[in-house]
Design an enzyme around this catalytic site. Structure first.
Site: not given
Ligand code: DGL
Length: 271
Positions: A189, A76, A191, A157, A13-14
């Site tokens: 997403c 992600c 998160h 976060e 993931d990012s």
């Molecule tokens: N984890 C990323 C997603 O599912 C979101 C976080 C980011 O913008 O890097 O899109």
């Protein structure tokens, strides 16, 4: 060739949001060993160009293949929406590849033949229009509405959920006209599982709120099972969690996303 049942599953993931997917895979498939990579040096992906995200995704996939992963899971949505092809190519015949969008599209199109489905996610995911395109391919009748909700990731976060601030922001985003009269809402997403309950209470449980973590975990199980690649015994070594830029605050935040303590190691793969 990493295709052995005893080899680990690579997840990236990012940042740390993809740990919601890692946690669901760990729960469903406790025999599997996980190698996680969070690209915290480039976080957030949500407002990066598709070209940059493809470059990051390729390099991370190479790292996970070097770590002998039998499968690479893009945990992600933003990366999945623009970079799946490059990840698949990089895996070639060495490892399986999957993402968080295709299993969700399969789930939604199997359960919603008509009506209206809403999607929320980062600007990158929403601007790519990947969800409406794929859902319409499966089912032309379905109305699909999407809305970018860029404040939600930084809010989560920072630990702002289940409080007045998150309630106000969620209320404002979900009250937008384009999301009127939906039958289901996709949390696009990684998160967002952390705010699922708050989103459900906004809709007073009248809308199905769908998060991808369990759906992706079940799909990983199916894909590995099809190739006889499911681990049969408890792993002898531990899960590994890497980030491209270590800070103590990332380490602290991991506890929000992954139950149980984990130790982040820095791996600077961009040198
Ligand atoms: N984890 C990323 C997603 O599912 C979101 C976080 C980011 O913008 O890097 O899109």
């Amino acid at each position: 060739m990493n295709l052995h049942a005893r080899n680990p599953i690579g997840i990236f993931d990012s940042g740390i949001g993809g740990l919601t997917v890692a946690a669901a895979i760990h729960k469903l498939l406790p025999n599997e060993r996980i190698v996680y990579f969070g690209d915290t040096a480039h976080l957030p992906y949500g407002d990066k160009s598709a070209k940059a995200i493809r470059g990051y995704s390729q390099k991370i996939t190479e790292f996970l293949i070097e770590k002998h992963c039998k499968m690479v899971v893009m945990a992600c949505n933003t990366a999945s929406s623009v970079g799946f092809r490059i990840v698949k190519q990089t895996c070639g015949s060495q490892a399986l590849a999957t993402n968080v969008i295709d299993p969700m599209v399969k789930y939604v199109s199997a359960n919603y033949k008509s009506g209206k489905v809403g999607i929320i996610g980062t600007k990158g995911t929403i601007d790519s229009r990947v969800y409406p395109r794929k859902l319409k391919q499966e089912n032309e009748e379905l109305l699909v509405a999407s809305a970018a909700t860029p404040l939600l990731c930084p809010m989560i976060e920072e630990g702002f959920f289940n409080n007045n601030i998150s309630k106000t922001i969620i209320f404002d985003y979900l009250s937008r006209n384009q999301l009127d009269e939906i039958d289901a809402l996709v949390l696009g997403c990684t998160h967002y599982p952390l705010i699922k309950k708050e989103v459900e209470s906004f809709y007073k449980e009248s809308v199905e709120v769908i998060d991808s973590s369990e759906i992706v975990a079940r799909d990983v199980q199916r894909l590995l099972g099809q190739k006889n690649l499911l681990a049969q015994k408890k792993p002898t070594s531990r899960n590994h969690f890497y980030v491209s830029d270590y800070t103590e605050s990332f380490e602290r935040s991991t506890r929000l996303f992954f139950k149980g303590e984990i130790h982040l190691k820095e791996a600077n793969i961009w040198k």
